[in-house]
Design an enzyme around this catalytic site. Structure first.
Site, mmCIF file in Angstrom:
data_model
loop_
_atom_site.group_PDB
_atom_site.id
_atom_site.type_symbol
_atom_site.label_atom_id
_atom_site.label_comp_id
_atom_site.label_asym_id
_atom_site.label_seq_id
_atom_site.Cartn_x
_atom_site.Cartn_y
_atom_site.Cartn_z
ATOM 1 N N GLU A 1 0.014 -8.260 -1.401
ATOM 2 C CA GLU A 1 0.005 -8.684 -2.797
ATOM 3 C C GLU A 1 0.647 -7.597 -3.653
ATOM 4 O O GLU A 1 0.498 -6.410 -3.393
ATOM 5 C CB GLU A 1 -1.430 -8.928 -3.281
ATOM 6 N N ASP B 1 -10.632 -13.613 -8.335
ATOM 7 C CA ASP B 1 -9.855 -13.433 -9.573
ATOM 8 C C ASP B 1 -10.762 -13.633 -10.793
ATOM 9 O O ASP B 1 -10.712 -12.867 -11.756
ATOM 10 C CB ASP B 1 -8.703 -14.444 -9.637
ATOM 11 N N HIS C 1 -0.028 -14.359 -4.529
ATOM 12 C CA HIS C 1 -0.897 -14.860 -3.469
ATOM 13 C C HIS C 1 0.009 -15.181 -2.278
ATOM 14 O O HIS C 1 0.631 -16.235 -2.239
ATOM 15 C CB HIS C 1 -1.649 -16.112 -3.929
#
Lengths: 142, 91
Positions: free
Chosen positions: A25, A99, A88
Site C-alpha cells: 500500500e 479505515d 488497496h
C-alpha cells in the site's frame, strides 16, 4: 459538499505512485481548497508508508511528524489539508473497518484499487460525523 | 494559558479555530478543558476514557506517550498539538 474535483494530471500521479508501491500500500496527503459546493485537490504529497514491512501489503501508516510538517506547509501556502489517499492492492476501492476506525470526519479519503499492478478504480469517501460509516463522494476528474 | 493546536479536519468542531486556550496543570486536565469548551471533539479523540490509538498529543516534538501520558505536567504557557496518525488498509 459532496463533490471532490481532481485534475487528470494529479489523478495520474496518484495512479503511478500506487502502481509503483504495489504489491504494498502507498499513500499521501491531499492539499486543496474548500469552496461552497466542492473540494478541489490542488496538490498531492507522497508520504512514506511506515507500517511494518511485512504488513505493508494490507496496511498503510504515516508518521505523526509528517502530518505536523505538511499541515504547517499547507498553512504557509494558504492551502488546507483536505484529505489523504492510499491504495488497496488487489482489492476494491472500498473503505474497510480498519479505515473507519482510524478516520476523521471532515476529511476526504481517496482509495485507489490496484489490480495486478495496474490502477483500476479511484473512489472518494468521507466519514460520517457519528463515525458510523463512510459516505461516497462524487469524484470529478477534470 | 496553555494552547492546543487542533488538526485541520477537527477545526469544524472549534468554529474554525486552529488554536484553543486551555486551563490545566497536566495534559489530561488541558484536554478535559478543551472538551468542556468543544464537546463534539470527544468522539474523535477518545474511546471511552482512553485516547484513540491514532490520536497523538505532542508537546513540541515530544509525544506524551513517551513522557507521562495524560499525567504529563505542563507549564502555563505550554503549546500542545493534537496529531492524528493517519492509517488505513484492508481488513
Amino acid at each position: 459538499m459532496r463533490v471532490i474535483i481532481i485534475s487528470g494530471e494529479l489523478q495520474q500521479r496518484v495512479f503511478e505512485q500506487m502502481e509503483a508501491t504495489y504489491p504494498n500500500e502507498g499513500g499521501g496527503f491531499l492539499l486543496g481548497a474548500a469552496e461552497a459546493e466542492a473540494l478541489t485537490v490542488v496538490d498531492i504529497i507522497q508520504v512514506d508508508n511506515v507500517f511494518a514491512a511485512e504488513e505493508q501489503h494490507h496496511r498503510y501508516a504515516m508518521r505523526p511528524q509528517d502530518w505536523m510538517r505538511l499541515e504547517d506547509q499547507a498553512d504557509e501556502r494558504g492551502l488546507t489539508l483536505i484529505g489523504y489517499y492510499h491504495s488497496h492492492p488487489d482489492s476494491p476501492a472500498l473503505p474497510s473497518d480498519y479505515d473507519r476506525e482510524h478516520a476523521l470526519p471532515n476529511f476526504v479519503y481517496i482509495i485507489t484499487s490496484v489490480m495486478m499492478a495496474r490502477a483500476a478504480d479511484m473512489r472518494a469517501w468521507r466519514l460520517q460525523p457519528d463515525r458510523s460509516r463512510f459516505d461516497q463522494l462524487t469524484l470529478e476528474v477534470l | 494559558m496553555a494552547k492546543i493546536r487542533i488538526p485541520t479536519p477537527l477545526r469544524a468542531f472549534t468554529d474554525g479555530a486552529a488554536d484553543i486556550d486551555v486551563a490545566g496543570g497536566t495534559v489530561g486536565e488541558a484536554l478535559a478543558n478543551l472538551l468542556d469548551q468543544h464537546p463534539e471533539l470527544r468522539a474523535h479523540l477518545f474511546n471511552g476514557e482512553e485516547l484513540r490509538s491514532f490520536v497523538n498529543i505532542f508537546i513540541g516534538d515530544e509525544d506524551i506517550r513517551f513522557l507521562q501520558g495524560l499525567d504529563t505536567e505542563i507549564d502555563a504557557n505550554e503549546s500542545l498539538r493534537i496529531i492524528p496518525s493517519i492509517a488505513g488498509g484492508l481488513k
